[in-house]
Design an enzyme around this catalytic site. Structure first.
Site, PDB file in Angstrom:
ATOM      1  N   GLY A  45       0.844  -1.192   0.000  1.00  0.00           N
ATOM      2  CA  GLY A  45       0.000   0.000   0.000  1.00  0.00           C
ATOM      3  C   GLY A  45       0.876   1.237   0.000  1.00  0.00           C
ATOM      4  O   GLY A  45       2.036   1.185   0.427  1.00  0.00           O
ATOM      5  N   GLN A  50       3.076   9.944   1.343  1.00  0.00           N
ATOM      6  CA  GLN A  50       4.368   9.241   1.301  1.00  0.00           C
ATOM      7  C   GLN A  50       5.182   9.588   0.053  1.00  0.00           C
ATOM      8  O   GLN A  50       6.367   9.279  -0.017  1.00  0.00           O
ATOM      9  CB  GLN A  50       4.149   7.725   1.366  1.00  0.00           C
ATOM     10  CG  GLN A  50       3.571   7.273   2.689  1.00  0.00           C
ATOM     11  CD  GLN A  50       3.423   5.766   2.709  1.00  0.00           C
ATOM     12  OE1 GLN A  50       2.436   5.234   2.211  1.00  0.00           O
ATOM     13  NE2 GLN A  50       4.408   5.078   3.252  1.00  0.00           N
ATOM     14  N   CYS A  98       6.125  -0.187   7.208  1.00  0.00           N
ATOM     15  CA  CYS A  98       5.724   0.973   6.419  1.00  0.00           C
ATOM     16  C   CYS A  98       6.921   1.435   5.601  1.00  0.00           C
ATOM     17  O   CYS A  98       8.032   1.499   6.120  1.00  0.00           O
ATOM     18  CB  CYS A  98       5.268   2.079   7.365  1.00  0.00           C
ATOM     19  SG  CYS A  98       4.761   3.580   6.509  1.00  0.00           S
ATOM     20  N   LEU A  99       6.675   1.760   4.341  1.00  0.00           N
ATOM     21  CA  LEU A  99       7.780   2.194   3.467  1.00  0.00           C
ATOM     22  C   LEU A  99       8.412   3.490   3.966  1.00  0.00           C
ATOM     23  O   LEU A  99       9.564   3.765   3.660  1.00  0.00           O
ATOM     24  CB  LEU A  99       7.291   2.353   2.026  1.00  0.00           C
ATOM     25  CG  LEU A  99       6.776   1.065   1.369  1.00  0.00           C
ATOM     26  CD1 LEU A  99       6.298   1.344  -0.046  1.00  0.00           C
ATOM     27  CD2 LEU A  99       7.841  -0.025   1.371  1.00  0.00           C
ATOM     28  N   HIS A 140      -4.279   1.149   7.541  1.00  0.00           N
ATOM     29  CA  HIS A 140      -2.902   1.662   7.614  1.00  0.00           C
ATOM     30  C   HIS A 140      -2.731   2.841   6.639  1.00  0.00           C
ATOM     31  O   HIS A 140      -2.221   3.898   7.008  1.00  0.00           O
ATOM     32  CB  HIS A 140      -1.912   0.529   7.292  1.00  0.00           C
ATOM     33  CG  HIS A 140      -0.477   0.959   7.255  1.00  0.00           C
ATOM     34  ND1 HIS A 140       0.463   0.493   8.151  1.00  0.00           N
ATOM     35  CD2 HIS A 140       0.175   1.812   6.429  1.00  0.00           C
ATOM     36  CE1 HIS A 140       1.633   1.064   7.874  1.00  0.00           C
ATOM     37  NE2 HIS A 140       1.486   1.857   6.834  1.00  0.00           N
ATOM     38  N   GLU A 141      -3.204   2.656   5.407  1.00  0.00           N
ATOM     39  CA  GLU A 141      -3.056   3.722   4.399  1.00  0.00           C
ATOM     40  C   GLU A 141      -3.966   4.913   4.725  1.00  0.00           C
ATOM     41  O   GLU A 141      -3.568   6.062   4.548  1.00  0.00           O
ATOM     42  CB  GLU A 141      -3.364   3.189   2.991  1.00  0.00           C
ATOM     43  CG  GLU A 141      -2.469   2.050   2.529  1.00  0.00           C
ATOM     44  CD  GLU A 141      -0.990   2.292   2.766  1.00  0.00           C
ATOM     45  OE1 GLU A 141      -0.540   3.454   2.670  1.00  0.00           O
ATOM     46  OE2 GLU A 141      -0.278   1.326   3.076  1.00  0.00           O
ATOM     47  N   HIS A 144      -2.462   7.320   7.078  1.00  0.00           N
ATOM     48  CA  HIS A 144      -1.534   8.284   6.459  1.00  0.00           C
ATOM     49  C   HIS A 144      -2.275   9.538   5.984  1.00  0.00           C
ATOM     50  O   HIS A 144      -1.729  10.640   6.035  1.00  0.00           O
ATOM     51  CB  HIS A 144      -0.825   7.663   5.248  1.00  0.00           C
ATOM     52  CG  HIS A 144       0.326   6.767   5.591  1.00  0.00           C
ATOM     53  ND1 HIS A 144       1.434   7.204   6.277  1.00  0.00           N
ATOM     54  CD2 HIS A 144       0.558   5.463   5.321  1.00  0.00           C
ATOM     55  CE1 HIS A 144       2.299   6.200   6.414  1.00  0.00           C
ATOM     56  NE2 HIS A 144       1.786   5.119   5.847  1.00  0.00           N
TER      57      HIS A 144
HETATM   58 ZN    ZN Z   1       2.683   3.290   5.781  1.00  0.00          ZN
END
Ligand code: ZN
Length: 182
Positions: A45, A50, A98-99, A140-141, A144
């Site tokens: 995701g 991000q 998480c990236l 999770h997304e 953000h």
């Molecule tokens: Zn993340």
């Protein structure tokens, strides 16, 4: 086009995102770039903050988790202006990463059922019920888009334990296997 990913500590990850409308330039190209960036980094995701854009757009491809579903189906969605209509079910624990927080993996408790409303890349509205991993990746997304990251959901003790790692990411001392914003 692969875009650089913003790391923990960058203010855009804490900003409230704006909804977009049909006038937003080249949304399909942006979504394509978000998928490409996510796949390159082996993510499931990615949310627009991000990639340094404070807009309400996220992409998900939970294909690596398809074994978790009896039907064995993947789950790929691009969502514009998503909203949570209902959240419920049971608390479920799962290790997240998480990236934007390379090298950190922690167990997060989330509800396993969520009803969402969103626009697809053609700005058509959808209402969908998500369960299990799908509900988790979405939440999770979605976090953000509210200026939250998954470590915000950990206990104070756990966060204190991670403080040095988080500071290292914020100070660009952590190398990821993909391109990050300097
Ligand atoms: Zn993340």
């Amino acid at each position: 086009m692969i875009l650089p990913i913003v790391g923990y500590g960058h203010s855009v990850l804490r900003a409230a995102t704006k909804n977009i409308d049909k006038d937003y330039p080249e949304i399909k190209k942006l979504i394509e770039d978000m998928y490409e960036t996510m796949y390159r980094a082996n993510g499931v995701g990615l949310a627009a903050p991000q990639i340094n854009l404070p807009i309400s757009v996220l992409v998900i491809d939970a294909d690596p988790f398809k074994e978790n579903y009896p039907e064995g189906e993947g789950f790929k969605r691009a969502m514009i202006n998503p909203e949570i209509l209902e959240i419920g079910g049971e608390d479920e624990s799962f290790e997240e990463g998480c990236l934007s927080l390379p090298g950190i993996n922690e167990t997060v408790i989330r509800k396993n059922k969520v009803k969402v409303k969103y626009l697809d890349s053609d700005f058509n509205e959808h209402i969908e019920e998500l369960f299990g991993i799908r509900a988790r990746v979405f939440q999770h997304e979605f976090d953000h888009l509210q200026g939250k990251v998954f470590t915000d959901r950990l206990s104070n003790i756990r966060r204190a334990f991670l403080k040095k790692k988080l500071n290292d990411i914020a100070n660009n001392k952590v190398r990821a296997a993909y391109k990050m914003v300097k």
